[in-house]
Design a protein around this motif. Structure first.
Motif, PDB file in Angstrom:
ATOM      1  N   GLN A 173       0.844  -1.206   0.000  1.00 50.53           N
ATOM      2  CA  GLN A 173       0.000   0.000   0.000  1.00 50.53           C
ATOM      3  C   GLN A 173       0.876   1.252   0.000  1.00 50.53           C
ATOM      4  OE1 GLN A 173      -3.232  -0.241  -0.474  1.00 50.53           O
ATOM      5  NE2 GLN A 173      -3.472  -2.419  -0.002  1.00 50.53           N
ATOM      6  N   VAL A 174       1.917   1.239   0.823  1.00 55.96           N
ATOM      7  CA  VAL A 174       2.825   2.391   0.893  1.00 55.96           C
ATOM      8  C   VAL A 174       3.568   2.552  -0.432  1.00 55.96           C
ATOM      9  CG1 VAL A 174       4.838   3.374   2.071  1.00 55.96           C
ATOM     10  CG2 VAL A 174       3.037   2.229   3.404  1.00 55.96           C
ATOM     11  N   GLN A 175       3.996   1.454  -1.013  1.00 54.54           N
ATOM     12  CA  GLN A 175       4.685   1.533  -2.303  1.00 54.54           C
ATOM     13  C   GLN A 175       3.770   2.145  -3.370  1.00 54.54           C
ATOM     14  OE1 GLN A 175       5.704  -2.619  -2.614  1.00 54.54           O
ATOM     15  NE2 GLN A 175       7.733  -2.319  -1.693  1.00 54.54           N
ATOM     16  N   ILE A 176       2.515   1.763  -3.376  1.00 49.14           N
ATOM     17  CA  ILE A 176       1.585   2.284  -4.373  1.00 49.14           C
ATOM     18  C   ILE A 176       1.306   3.761  -4.132  1.00 49.14           C
ATOM     19  CG2 ILE A 176      -0.761   2.119  -5.300  1.00 49.14           C
ATOM     20  CD1 ILE A 176      -0.574  -0.941  -4.779  1.00 49.14           C
ATOM     21  N   VAL A 177       1.197   4.175  -2.874  1.00 49.22           N
ATOM     22  CA  VAL A 177       0.998   5.599  -2.584  1.00 49.22           C
ATOM     23  C   VAL A 177       2.151   6.405  -3.182  1.00 49.22           C
ATOM     24  CG1 VAL A 177       0.968   7.340  -0.739  1.00 49.22           C
ATOM     25  CG2 VAL A 177      -0.412   5.265  -0.515  1.00 49.22           C
ATOM     26  N   THR A 178       3.375   5.961  -2.949  1.00 50.94           N
ATOM     27  CA  THR A 178       4.525   6.714  -3.466  1.00 50.94           C
ATOM     28  C   THR A 178       4.620   6.622  -4.981  1.00 50.94           C
ATOM     29  OG1 THR A 178       6.028   4.851  -3.059  1.00 50.94           O
ATOM     30  CG2 THR A 178       5.840   6.518  -1.305  1.00 50.94           C
ATOM     31  N   ASP A 179       4.312   5.466  -5.546  1.00 51.00           N
ATOM     32  CA  ASP A 179       4.327   5.323  -7.007  1.00 51.00           C
ATOM     33  C   ASP A 179       3.310   6.264  -7.652  1.00 51.00           C
ATOM     34  OD1 ASP A 179       6.298   3.377  -6.915  1.00 51.00           O
ATOM     35  OD2 ASP A 179       4.909   1.707  -7.236  1.00 51.00           O
ATOM     36  N   THR A 180       2.142   6.342  -7.067  1.00 56.16           N
ATOM     37  CA  THR A 180       1.096   7.207  -7.606  1.00 56.16           C
ATOM     38  C   THR A 180       1.532   8.671  -7.542  1.00 56.16           C
ATOM     39  OG1 THR A 180      -0.597   5.617  -6.934  1.00 56.16           O
ATOM     40  CG2 THR A 180      -1.338   7.861  -7.393  1.00 56.16           C
ATOM     41  N   ALA A 181       2.116   9.072  -6.423  1.00 55.18           N
ATOM     42  CA  ALA A 181       2.535  10.465  -6.258  1.00 55.18           C
ATOM     43  C   ALA A 181       3.653  10.842  -7.220  1.00 55.18           C
ATOM     44  CB  ALA A 181       2.972  10.705  -4.809  1.00 55.18           C
ATOM     45  N   LYS A 182       4.691  10.019  -7.292  1.00 56.13           N
ATOM     46  CA  LYS A 182       5.814  10.368  -8.171  1.00 56.13           C
ATOM     47  C   LYS A 182       5.414  10.269  -9.633  1.00 56.13           C
ATOM     48  CE  LYS A 182       8.143   5.825  -7.793  1.00 56.13           C
ATOM     49  NZ  LYS A 182       8.234   5.294  -9.120  1.00 56.13           N
ATOM     50  N   GLY A 183       4.557   9.308  -9.966  1.00 54.56           N
ATOM     51  CA  GLY A 183       4.070   9.194 -11.333  1.00 54.56           C
ATOM     52  C   GLY A 183       3.263  10.408 -11.744  1.00 54.56           C
ATOM     53  N   CYS A 184       2.438  10.884 -10.852  1.00 48.67           N
ATOM     54  CA  CYS A 184       1.645  12.075 -11.125  1.00 48.67           C
ATOM     55  C   CYS A 184       2.545  13.281 -11.371  1.00 48.67           C
ATOM     56  CB  CYS A 184       0.705  12.357  -9.959  1.00 48.67           C
ATOM     57  SG  CYS A 184      -0.198  13.919 -10.122  1.00 48.67           S
TER      58      CYS A 184
END
Length: 169
Positions: free
Chosen positions: A56-67
């Motif tokens: 879940q934490v990995q996806i939060v950071t992936d979503t933020a940096k991808g955005c």
């Protein structure tokens, strides 16, 4: 003055990341005070078919940096998803924060109309920048942030709405 894409994206993502970092700190302290191995929480999940806390934490950071990268028109930083502890998750969050803080508002000018294409194994998603932010990034970011919060709350970490919203919320 209308809300810019930078203002609509980066401050909420930074706040969510800061709140997630504080929530993880609180979980670690709680585990120490209850005398159990905090690593148990990293594999905790709400349901058998859901990702564990660490993902879940990995996806939060992936979503933020991808955005940030897609809307600014720069390359997305690549993280290997090899974290195994709270300290490594905190480092991942910190790297993401530094990346987002390094983006300039001017890089987002015109991004509301930018074509965003996301390729997945079974589908390709096409968005304008504004639709990407509103209908993909923010719901996805908050879903995984909320799920991380819920996993910890479900496992007895004394979290409340104020922890989720952060200061001033």
């Amino acid at each position: 003055m209308p809300l810019s894409m930078y203002q609509a994206a980066i401050p909420p993502l930074l706040r969510g990341l800061a709140n997630l970092s504080a929530i993880l700190d609180k979980a670690l302290l709680n585990a120490e005070s209850r005398h159990f191995d905090a690593a148990v929480l990293l594999q905790a999940r709400l349901a058998p078919d859901m990702f564990p806390l660490i993902r879940q934490v990995q996806i939060v950071t992936d979503t933020a940096k991808g955005c940030g990268a897609r809307l600014a028109g720069v390359e997305i930083p690549s993280y290997p998803d090899t974290e195994t502890g709270f300290d490594e998750l905190q480092q991942r969050i910190a790297r993401t924060v530094l990346f987002l803080q390094g983006l300039q508002a001017a890089q987002f000018d015109g991004s509301e109309a930018r074509d965003i294409v996301m390729k997945f194994p079974n589908q390709t998603l096409n968005f304008t920048g504004q639709d990407y932010l509103q209908y993909f990034v923010l719901p996805n970011f908050y879903f995984h942030l909320t799920t991380a919060y819920d996993i910890l709350r479900h496992n007895g970490v004394p979290l409340g709405k104020g922890d989720y919203l952060g200061g001033g919320g």
